[in-house]
Scaffold this motif. Structure first.
Motif, short mmCIF file in Angstrom:
data_model
loop_
_atom_site.label_atom_id
_atom_site.label_comp_id
_atom_site.label_asym_id
_atom_site.label_seq_id
_atom_site.Cartn_x
_atom_site.Cartn_y
_atom_site.Cartn_z
N TRP A 146 -64.71 7.48 -26.44
CA TRP A 146 -65.11 6.07 -27.14
C TRP A 146 -66.42 6.02 -26.72
O TRP A 146 -66.89 5.93 -25.49
N SER A 147 -67.18 5.33 -27.76
CA SER A 147 -68.49 4.65 -27.53
C SER A 147 -68.25 3.14 -27.54
O SER A 147 -69.49 2.48 -26.68
N LEU A 148 -67.22 2.52 -28.02
CA LEU A 148 -67.16 1.18 -28.28
C LEU A 148 -65.87 0.88 -27.24
O LEU A 148 -64.82 1.71 -27.37
N GLY A 153 -64.49 -1.73 -30.45
CA GLY A 153 -65.17 -3.00 -30.12
C GLY A 153 -64.52 -4.20 -30.31
O GLY A 153 -65.08 -5.39 -30.02
N SER A 476 -71.60 -1.77 -26.54
CA SER A 476 -71.06 -0.61 -26.31
C SER A 476 -70.98 -0.20 -25.04
O SER A 476 -71.32 -0.90 -24.03
N ASN A 478 -71.90 2.28 -23.05
CA ASN A 478 -73.07 2.60 -22.31
C ASN A 478 -73.59 1.43 -21.81
O ASN A 478 -74.14 1.33 -20.72
N GLU A 479 -73.85 0.57 -22.73
CA GLU A 479 -74.53 -0.69 -22.49
C GLU A 479 -73.86 -1.46 -21.23
O GLU A 479 -74.59 -1.97 -20.34
#
Length: 545
Positions: A146-148, A153, A476, A478-479
């Motif tokens: 997953w990126s979210l 999200g 995200s 990553n953030e």
């Protein structure tokens, strides 16, 4: 043992067996209107999470092992009091009653206050007492790609959590299927931290009794007094709990059976909250004090300003230290810490020591012995301080050595992947100290420390309820991980070896600013520039939106 499976609309007064079709159809149209939220723990954080979930229209159910609310306050030592002034430890919409006049209430007054809060906001009907959560399992896909957060999200998806709960009175097990889980387990109960010893040097060779402070606190006052009466007691640990236990033992046994305190290192202890007559919040809990320190995520100008003002930061620390040295005879007993007071404050290792002269009078008379040693071991009739190669005879050893909060979090997950994601880092990696980026539809409240855990838990509960409501979205994965790393670096620099405690001591305003911005609230909570800069911040500043 019987095991049953329910969604959160289950009414324990009208039990019926669920069919396989019920299990397959996890939620019905009727229950979709209100998302179902399981909250583990009915301490302060759990009550706050319940209250704010209700305020947003969700359907919470709270599980707690104990037969009463209060968390750590349900089982405490007789002399335990609040460590911070009550003005900092209160609900923003429920002030302390005027009948409580002492700035540092007793544990019974604290329990009464918490119960009154739960009654005021009708939280008790949502709590299942004597209900131990044995494990939680996620019924959904892996989050590895997953990126979210949650894959979308969004706080809710079609996936669910299964919460396995054992009723400790009936020995029956039920499985609740919910949309979201909030863990409010806390750091300071349930799983004791007992030092490990080499074979043949641990408690197994000791002929006396060895217990943890958790067991001592669980005794009623008379039983605790009887347990130590007339015995040679050694207390291991010199934090607030160790100090309280040692004082109690000394008051019972006096000079006839002196109490020994064995500890590894010195920490600053506050004799009061007004060094040289200046309230401590004016020095550490206003916006100006935050300008003196480097903060996670600060910009260039704030970084330069913190560097330029670093001599003043050093001066504030020395100012408070000088007051402590004046009021507490640390030098006389070789107890002056080798690190600054600011380090203890930012790692939440500082403790309040009321009436220090009374304590050290007992030390001088000999009813309390202070022994500093990095390592020790047991022998048949006592303990051996290996640093000094000296022995202390004992009949009872009480470990006041804290708890394994991370272990408790790790073990509640049935998935080893989720458990390892909690325990694999030195510090539990949580965005805003609430959300693990790789664990979906779950939040943790009350795990990191501050000067006032109640006040910060309330802010987190507000923030989480706003997230669940859809008032804002998380960045995200990553953030979020980048932000966690920034806080990691701050904590390593400010708290050193104690950074794993995830303490935000003396940085509460900066932390709350992030939460306010996420929720769309103005972080400047006072009227006027000077008030915002120099007046201390507390719970009541966050009452309005």
């Amino acid at each position: 043992m019987t095991q049953m499976r329910f969604n959160l609309s289950f009414n324990p007064k009208k039990q019926k067996k669920t069919t396989e079709a019920d299990i397959q159809n996890i939620t019905s149209p009727e229950t979709m209107d209100k998302k179902q939220v399981a909250i583990v723990g009915a301490g302060v954080s759990g009550l706050l999470a319940c209250k704010y979930c209700l305020s947003k229209g969700f359907k919470p159910i709270v599980f707690d092992t104990e037969p009463d609310i209060g968390g750590v306050w349900t089982k405490t030592i007789k002399t335990t009091r609040l460590q911070t002034p009550k003005a900092l430890y209160q609900f923003s919409d429920f002030p302390w009653p005027t009948s409580v006049t002492d700035d540092f209430p007793t544990h019974q007054q604290i329990l009464d206050y918490i119960r009154a809060y739960a009654t005021q906001f009708d939280l008790i009907p949502h709590i299942r007492f004597c209900s131990r959560v044995k494990g939680i399992s996620y019924d959904g896909p892996s989050s590895d790609t997953w990126s979210l957060w949650n894959g979308t999200g969004e706080p809710f998806t079609e996936c669910k959590w299964n919460v396995t709960v054992e009723n400790t009175q009936t020995a029956t097990t039920q499985v609740y299927t919910v949309d979201f889980v909030i863990l409010c387990l806390g750091r300071f109960k349930d799983v004791p931290n007992i030092p490990e010893f080499p074979a043949g040097k641990g408690p197994e060779v000791f002929k006396g009794q060895v217990i943890h402070s958790m067991e001592y606190a669980a005794m009623d006052d008379n039983a605790a007094a009887e347990f130590v009466k007339g015995k040679k007691v050694v207390v291991v640990g010199f934090g607030k709990t160790g100090l309280d236990i040692a004082r109690e033992c000394s008051s019972i046994n006096g000079l006839e059976q002196p109490t020994s305190i064995v500890y590894r290192r010195d920490h600053w202890k506050l004799p009061d909250w007004a060094p040289w007559g200046i309230p401590l919040p004016l020095l550490y809990l206003n916006r100006f004090s935050h300008l003196l320190v480097h903060k996670p995520g600060e910009g260039f100008l704030l970084s330069v300003l913190a560097t330029l003002l670093s001599p003043l930061r050093w001066g504030v620390s020395k100012f408070v230290e000088s007051h402590i040295k004046r009021k507490v005879p640390l030098a006389k007993f070789n107890m002056v810490p080798q690190h600054s007071l600011s380090k203890d404050a930012r790692s939440c290792m500082i403790s309040y020591m009321p009436n220090p002269n009374d304590f050290f009078d007992e030390v001088e008379k000999g009813s309390i012995n202070l022994k500093k040693s990095k390592t020790f071991s047991f022998y048949d009739t006592g303990i051996l301080l290996e640093d000094a190669n000296t022995t202390i005879e004992a009949e009872v050893v009480i470990f006041a050595t804290g708890f394994k909060g991370v272990k408790k979090l790790e073990d509640i997950f049935e998935s080893s992947t989720f458990g390892q994601s909690i325990a694999s880092s030195p510090r539990v990696p949580l965005y805003r100290e609430c959300i693990h980026p790789r664990i979906p539809q779950l939040a943790i409240i009350g795990f990191s420390e501050s000067f006032s855990n109640l006040y910060i838990s309330e802010m987190r509960s507000k923030w989480l309820a706003a997230l669940l409501e859809g008032a804002f979205k998380l960045p995200s994965i990553n953030e979020m991980q980048k932000d966690i790393m920034k806080w990691d670096e701050y904590m390593k620099q400010s708290a050193g070896e104690y950074h794993c405690r995830s303490a935000i001591g003396a940085l509460e305003i900066w932390y709350n600013d992030q939460l306010c911005k996420d929720m769309g609230m103005d972080p400047m909570r006072k009227n006027g520039l000077l008030a915002n800069l120099f007046e201390p911040y507390g719970p009541m500043d966050y009452t309005r939106k």
